[in-house]
Scaffold this active site. Sequence first.
Site, PDB file in Angstrom:
ATOM      1  N   LYS A  43       0.833  -1.202   0.000  1.00 30.65           N
ATOM      2  CA  LYS A  43       0.000   0.000   0.000  1.00 30.65           C
ATOM      3  C   LYS A  43       0.877   1.265   0.000  1.00 30.65           C
ATOM      4  O   LYS A  43       2.095   1.177   0.228  1.00 30.65           O
ATOM      5  CB  LYS A  43      -0.936  -0.057   1.216  1.00 30.65           C
ATOM      6  CG  LYS A  43      -1.935  -1.232   1.141  1.00 30.65           C
ATOM      7  CD  LYS A  43      -2.807  -1.341   2.388  1.00 30.65           C
ATOM      8  CE  LYS A  43      -3.800  -2.499   2.274  1.00 30.65           C
ATOM      9  NZ  LYS A  43      -4.652  -2.633   3.491  1.00 30.65           N
ATOM     10  N   TYR A  63     -11.904  -3.130  -3.672  1.00 31.41           N
ATOM     11  CA  TYR A  63     -12.470  -3.318  -2.333  1.00 31.41           C
ATOM     12  C   TYR A  63     -14.007  -3.319  -2.355  1.00 31.41           C
ATOM     13  O   TYR A  63     -14.640  -2.975  -1.342  1.00 31.41           O
ATOM     14  CB  TYR A  63     -11.956  -2.229  -1.385  1.00 31.41           C
ATOM     15  CG  TYR A  63     -10.568  -2.498  -0.825  1.00 31.41           C
ATOM     16  CD1 TYR A  63     -10.289  -3.682  -0.126  1.00 31.41           C
ATOM     17  CD2 TYR A  63      -9.536  -1.568  -0.964  1.00 31.41           C
ATOM     18  CE1 TYR A  63      -9.022  -3.925   0.400  1.00 31.41           C
ATOM     19  CE2 TYR A  63      -8.267  -1.813  -0.439  1.00 31.41           C
ATOM     20  CZ  TYR A  63      -8.022  -2.990   0.246  1.00 31.41           C
ATOM     21  OH  TYR A  63      -6.779  -3.242   0.778  1.00 31.41           O
ATOM     22  N   ASN A 121      -1.967  -0.159   7.317  1.00 33.60           N
ATOM     23  CA  ASN A 121      -1.414  -1.493   7.598  1.00 33.60           C
ATOM     24  C   ASN A 121      -0.544  -2.076   6.483  1.00 33.60           C
ATOM     25  O   ASN A 121      -0.355  -3.286   6.389  1.00 33.60           O
ATOM     26  CB  ASN A 121      -2.515  -2.454   8.062  1.00 33.60           C
ATOM     27  CG  ASN A 121      -3.577  -2.688   7.008  1.00 33.60           C
ATOM     28  OD1 ASN A 121      -3.514  -2.116   5.922  1.00 33.60           O
ATOM     29  ND2 ASN A 121      -4.544  -3.527   7.325  1.00 33.60           N
ATOM     30  N   HIS A 146      -1.608  -5.506   1.400  1.00 29.95           N
ATOM     31  CA  HIS A 146      -2.820  -6.287   1.142  1.00 29.95           C
ATOM     32  C   HIS A 146      -2.454  -7.668   0.637  1.00 29.95           C
ATOM     33  O   HIS A 146      -1.516  -7.810  -0.149  1.00 29.95           O
ATOM     34  CB  HIS A 146      -3.678  -5.601   0.069  1.00 29.95           C
ATOM     35  CG  HIS A 146      -4.664  -6.530  -0.590  1.00 29.95           C
ATOM     36  ND1 HIS A 146      -5.886  -6.830  -0.032  1.00 29.95           N
ATOM     37  CD2 HIS A 146      -4.593  -7.271  -1.725  1.00 29.95           C
ATOM     38  CE1 HIS A 146      -6.520  -7.694  -0.817  1.00 29.95           C
ATOM     39  NE2 HIS A 146      -5.761  -7.973  -1.845  1.00 29.95           N
ATOM     40  N   GLU A 163      -8.616 -10.991  -8.224  1.00 32.22           N
ATOM     41  CA  GLU A 163      -7.767  -9.806  -8.079  1.00 32.22           C
ATOM     42  C   GLU A 163      -6.613  -9.825  -9.083  1.00 32.22           C
ATOM     43  O   GLU A 163      -6.241  -8.784  -9.637  1.00 32.22           O
ATOM     44  CB  GLU A 163      -7.257  -9.720  -6.637  1.00 32.22           C
ATOM     45  CG  GLU A 163      -8.383  -9.368  -5.667  1.00 32.22           C
ATOM     46  CD  GLU A 163      -8.019  -9.506  -4.186  1.00 32.22           C
ATOM     47  OE1 GLU A 163      -6.847  -9.796  -3.874  1.00 32.22           O
ATOM     48  OE2 GLU A 163      -8.926  -9.321  -3.348  1.00 32.22           O
TER      49      GLU A 163
HETATM   50  P1  GTP Z   1      -6.547  -6.420   2.955  1.00 31.23           P
HETATM   51  O1  GTP Z   1      -5.449  -7.411   2.759  1.00 31.23           O
HETATM   52  O2  GTP Z   1      -6.124  -4.982   2.744  1.00 31.23           O
HETATM   53  O3  GTP Z   1      -7.788  -6.784   2.158  1.00 31.23           O
HETATM   54  O4  GTP Z   1      -6.889  -6.506   4.512  1.00 31.23           O
HETATM   55  P2  GTP Z   1      -7.652  -7.680   5.261  1.00 31.23           P
HETATM   56  O5  GTP Z   1      -8.115  -8.713   4.287  1.00 31.23           O
HETATM   57  O6  GTP Z   1      -6.772  -8.107   6.366  1.00 31.23           O
HETATM   58  O7  GTP Z   1      -8.903  -6.898   5.849  1.00 31.23           O
HETATM   59  P3  GTP Z   1     -10.279  -6.503   5.095  1.00 31.23           P
HETATM   60  O8  GTP Z   1     -10.294  -7.045   3.716  1.00 31.23           O
HETATM   61  O9  GTP Z   1     -11.378  -6.837   6.015  1.00 31.23           O
HETATM   62  O10 GTP Z   1     -10.146  -4.915   5.060  1.00 31.23           O
HETATM   63  C1  GTP Z   1      -9.452  -4.273   3.995  1.00 31.23           C
HETATM   64  C2  GTP Z   1      -8.689  -3.096   4.548  1.00 31.23           C
HETATM   65  O11 GTP Z   1      -9.618  -2.141   5.049  1.00 31.23           O
HETATM   66  C3  GTP Z   1      -7.807  -3.405   5.750  1.00 31.23           C
HETATM   67  O12 GTP Z   1      -6.529  -3.873   5.381  1.00 31.23           O
HETATM   68  C4  GTP Z   1      -7.717  -2.056   6.430  1.00 31.23           C
HETATM   69  O13 GTP Z   1      -6.743  -1.224   5.803  1.00 31.23           O
HETATM   70  C5  GTP Z   1      -9.089  -1.477   6.179  1.00 31.23           C
HETATM   71  N1  GTP Z   1      -9.977  -1.740   7.317  1.00 31.23           N
HETATM   72  C6  GTP Z   1     -10.573  -2.912   7.649  1.00 31.23           C
HETATM   73  N2  GTP Z   1     -11.312  -2.790   8.757  1.00 31.23           N
HETATM   74  C7  GTP Z   1     -11.174  -1.492   9.132  1.00 31.23           C
HETATM   75  C8  GTP Z   1     -11.693  -0.715  10.220  1.00 31.23           C
HETATM   76  O14 GTP Z   1     -12.434  -1.202  11.064  1.00 31.23           O
HETATM   77  N3  GTP Z   1     -11.322   0.610  10.264  1.00 31.23           N
HETATM   78  C9  GTP Z   1     -10.498   1.157   9.333  1.00 31.23           C
HETATM   79  N4  GTP Z   1     -10.172   2.462   9.435  1.00 31.23           N
HETATM   80  N5  GTP Z   1      -9.986   0.463   8.311  1.00 31.23           N
HETATM   81  C10 GTP Z   1     -10.320  -0.834   8.212  1.00 31.23           C
HETATM   82 MG    MG Z   2      -9.164  -8.281   2.561  1.00 32.17          MG
END
Ligand code: GTP
Ligand code: MG
Length: 148
Positions: free
Chosen positions: A9, A49, A112, A115, A126
Amino acid sequence: AEQTFIMIKPDGVQRGLVGEIISRFEKKGFYLKGLKFVNVERAFAEKHYADLSAKPFFSGLVDYIISGPVVAMIWEGKNVVTTGRKIIGATNPAQSEPGTIRGDFAIDIGRNVIHGSDAVESANKEIALWFPEGAANWESSLHSWIYE
Ligand code: GTP
Ligand code: MG
């Protein structure tokens, strides 16, 4: 062979973590089969997303992903989707174990660093979205030293 989509990212790029992240996947024994910088447009980030479009953090997430160039990658190897997620660590860095990328390099969930696809199906989706040109075609001559 199984492939996954990994994206560094904008914060990971800005913080100079590209080499460190690639190195962790390489040293594990996965093969880099696609690599490029992408300046993500809003509509494209929303598509990537799309499953999260109803979440309250969605617009902040899209702003984050388009805030600078990202590094898009295809990684290949046995169980790379699941193991890649383990290398990355829990979504919220407050819960990510030390030794994982997020555990070692991140503080906040909205910064974070990286991805990784969450299932083989989403990985294939993807990869098709980010790499319409397809993956690189090469085989490592070390393969039998890593895979039984
Ligand atoms: P990705 O690998 O980025 O897809 O992350 P993930 O699979 O571990 O988590 P998810 O797909 O549920 O969420 C995608 C991204 O959205 C996360 O990596 C975070 O950057 C963001 N995100 C998820 N949950 C939250 C939240 O509760 N608050 C905020 N601010 N960001 C969130
Ligand atoms: Mg995810």
